[in-house]
Design a protein around this motif. Structure first.
Motif, PDB file in Angstrom:
ATOM      1  N   ASP A 100      48.733  30.346  32.142  1.00  0.00           N
ATOM      2  CA  ASP A 100      49.222  31.182  31.032  1.00  0.00           C
ATOM      3  C   ASP A 100      49.462  32.623  31.476  1.00  0.00           C
ATOM      4  O   ASP A 100      50.166  33.370  30.791  1.00  0.00           O
ATOM      5  N   LYS A 101      48.900  33.002  32.630  1.00  0.00           N
ATOM      6  CA  LYS A 101      49.090  34.364  33.143  1.00  0.00           C
ATOM      7  C   LYS A 101      49.806  34.387  34.487  1.00  0.00           C
ATOM      8  O   LYS A 101      50.245  35.429  34.936  1.00  0.00           O
ATOM      9  N   GLY A 102      49.880  33.234  35.153  1.00  0.00           N
ATOM     10  CA  GLY A 102      50.394  33.174  36.510  1.00  0.00           C
ATOM     11  C   GLY A 102      51.907  33.211  36.605  1.00  0.00           C
ATOM     12  O   GLY A 102      52.620  33.460  35.616  1.00  0.00           O
ATOM     13  N   LEU A 103      52.387  32.941  37.790  1.00  0.00           N
ATOM     14  CA  LEU A 103      53.821  32.938  38.060  1.00  0.00           C
ATOM     15  C   LEU A 103      54.472  31.679  37.496  1.00  0.00           C
ATOM     16  O   LEU A 103      53.807  30.659  37.329  1.00  0.00           O
ATOM     17  N   PRO A 104      55.783  31.711  37.262  1.00  0.00           N
ATOM     18  CA  PRO A 104      56.480  30.472  36.922  1.00  0.00           C
ATOM     19  C   PRO A 104      56.572  29.587  38.160  1.00  0.00           C
ATOM     20  O   PRO A 104      56.545  30.076  39.295  1.00  0.00           O
ATOM     21  N   ASN A 105      56.677  28.291  37.947  1.00  0.00           N
ATOM     22  CA  ASN A 105      56.808  27.347  39.057  1.00  0.00           C
ATOM     23  C   ASN A 105      58.263  27.288  39.502  1.00  0.00           C
ATOM     24  O   ASN A 105      59.013  26.379  39.153  1.00  0.00           O
ATOM     25  N   GLU A 106      58.645  28.303  40.294  1.00  0.00           N
ATOM     26  CA  GLU A 106      60.008  28.353  40.795  1.00  0.00           C
ATOM     27  C   GLU A 106      60.016  28.055  42.285  1.00  0.00           C
ATOM     28  O   GLU A 106      58.955  27.934  42.905  1.00  0.00           O
ATOM     29  N   ARG A 107      61.186  27.919  42.849  1.00  0.00           N
ATOM     30  CA  ARG A 107      61.310  27.568  44.263  1.00  0.00           C
ATOM     31  C   ARG A 107      60.510  28.546  45.134  1.00  0.00           C
ATOM     32  O   ARG A 107      60.642  29.752  44.997  1.00  0.00           O
ATOM     33  N   GLY A 108      59.657  27.976  45.991  1.00  0.00           N
ATOM     34  CA  GLY A 108      58.890  28.788  46.920  1.00  0.00           C
ATOM     35  C   GLY A 108      57.534  29.238  46.432  1.00  0.00           C
ATOM     36  O   GLY A 108      56.779  29.833  47.196  1.00  0.00           O
ATOM     37  N   THR A 109      57.192  28.963  45.177  1.00  0.00           N
ATOM     38  CA  THR A 109      55.864  29.356  44.708  1.00  0.00           C
ATOM     39  C   THR A 109      54.831  28.312  45.113  1.00  0.00           C
ATOM     40  O   THR A 109      55.121  27.118  45.200  1.00  0.00           O
ATOM     41  N   ILE A 110      53.609  28.794  45.365  1.00  0.00           N
ATOM     42  CA  ILE A 110      52.489  27.916  45.665  1.00  0.00           C
ATOM     43  C   ILE A 110      51.651  27.802  44.398  1.00  0.00           C
ATOM     44  O   ILE A 110      51.426  28.794  43.703  1.00  0.00           O
ATOM     45  N   ALA A 111      51.223  26.579  44.076  1.00  0.00           N
ATOM     46  CA  ALA A 111      50.494  26.325  42.831  1.00  0.00           C
ATOM     47  C   ALA A 111      49.349  25.360  43.095  1.00  0.00           C
ATOM     48  O   ALA A 111      49.317  24.673  44.124  1.00  0.00           O
ATOM     49  N   VAL A 167      53.585  23.375  47.121  1.00  0.00           N
ATOM     50  CA  VAL A 167      54.640  24.384  47.179  1.00  0.00           C
ATOM     51  C   VAL A 167      55.874  23.792  46.526  1.00  0.00           C
ATOM     52  O   VAL A 167      56.327  22.702  46.908  1.00  0.00           O
ATOM     53  N   ASN A 168      56.379  24.480  45.514  1.00  0.00           N
ATOM     54  CA  ASN A 168      57.584  24.021  44.821  1.00  0.00           C
ATOM     55  C   ASN A 168      58.797  24.185  45.736  1.00  0.00           C
ATOM     56  O   ASN A 168      59.058  25.277  46.239  1.00  0.00           O
ATOM     57  N   SER A 169      59.543  23.109  45.929  1.00  0.00           N
ATOM     58  CA  SER A 169      60.749  23.209  46.754  1.00  0.00           C
ATOM     59  C   SER A 169      61.993  23.481  45.916  1.00  0.00           C
ATOM     60  O   SER A 169      63.059  23.771  46.463  1.00  0.00           O
ATOM     61  N   GLY A 171      51.184  32.453  43.934  1.00  0.00           N
ATOM     62  CA  GLY A 171      51.758  33.169  45.064  1.00  0.00           C
ATOM     63  C   GLY A 171      53.106  32.568  45.416  1.00  0.00           C
ATOM     64  O   GLY A 171      53.582  31.651  44.753  1.00  0.00           O
ATOM     65  N   ARG A 172      53.705  33.111  46.482  1.00  0.00           N
ATOM     66  CA  ARG A 172      55.011  32.582  46.885  1.00  0.00           C
ATOM     67  C   ARG A 172      55.194  32.660  48.390  1.00  0.00           C
ATOM     68  O   ARG A 172      54.561  33.492  49.066  1.00  0.00           O
TER      69      ARG A 172
END
Length: 197
Positions: free
Chosen positions: A104-115, A131-133, A155-156
């Motif tokens: 709810d506070k983190g980054l969106p799951n976009e290309r290159g983000t680590i989750a 890692v989202n590709s 992170g990313r």
């Protein structure tokens, strides 16, 4: 049960966790972690201000050498690469307590983000990450419900996204305990190390 275990942790431990992350941000900016893999290296920059408990949890595993010798055990082209929990013999690594979901506070799951990877319990993330590709909006936080929590991106990738892309395109199949999506040739994390705190 895992969620209950975390909620019983002493408050002092939680405050210590936040203090550690804050000092890290003040001292050197965004922490960076280098992944040396059997297919090449990539570096991630973490976001402790957006996902403090997730970042500190991840850094603790890195400091302990937890990821060294583990594999990317789940790779889906056009989606993500997942690792951090199994060695090349598919033995599960020991983990600590789960961390609360901070999607709810983190980054969106976009290309290159680590989750953080997790089970169906939104608050069950421990050591596994992905890692989202590509842009994966459906993994983002929508509501504080079991179906809506999403996955915490913290992170990313700032260097070596071509390596992530290369890993995401390897041939996969059924190996060990997994019925699909396992690289036929093991993709090993030789070492993960903090290069900047």
């Amino acid at each position: 049960m895992k969620q209950l275990i975390f909620s019983l942790l002493p408050l002092v431990a939680v405050f210590a966790l936040f203090g550690s992350v804050t000092s890290s941000v003040e001292a050197g900016g965004m922490p960076k972690v280098l992944f040396q893999t059997s297919m090449g290296d990539f570096t991630v920059e973490l976001e402790p201000e957006l996902a403090p408990q997730t970042v500190e949890n991840f850094l603790n595993y890195v400091r302990k050498g937890h990821y060294d010798g583990t594999i990317f055990h789940r790779v889906i082209k056009g989606f993500m690469i997942q690792g951090g929990g199994f060695d090349k013999n598919f033995l599960r690594q020991d983990t600590g307590a789960p961390v609360p979901n901070e999607a709810d506070k983190g980054l969106p799951n976009e290309r290159g983000t680590i989750a953080m990877a997790r089970t169906s319990d939104p608050h069950s993330a421990t050591d596994q990450f992905f890692v989202n590709s590509i842009l994966n909006r459906f993994l983002n936080h929508r509501s504080k419900t079991q179906q809506g929590w999403g996955y915490t991106a913290f992170g990313r990738v700032i260097d070596g996204m071509n390596i992530v892309g290369r890993i995401s395109r390897v041939a996969t199949g059924a190996i060990g305990p997994f019925p699909s999506d396992v690289p036929l040739e093991p993709v090993i994390i030789i070492k993960a190390k903090i290069t900047s705190e």
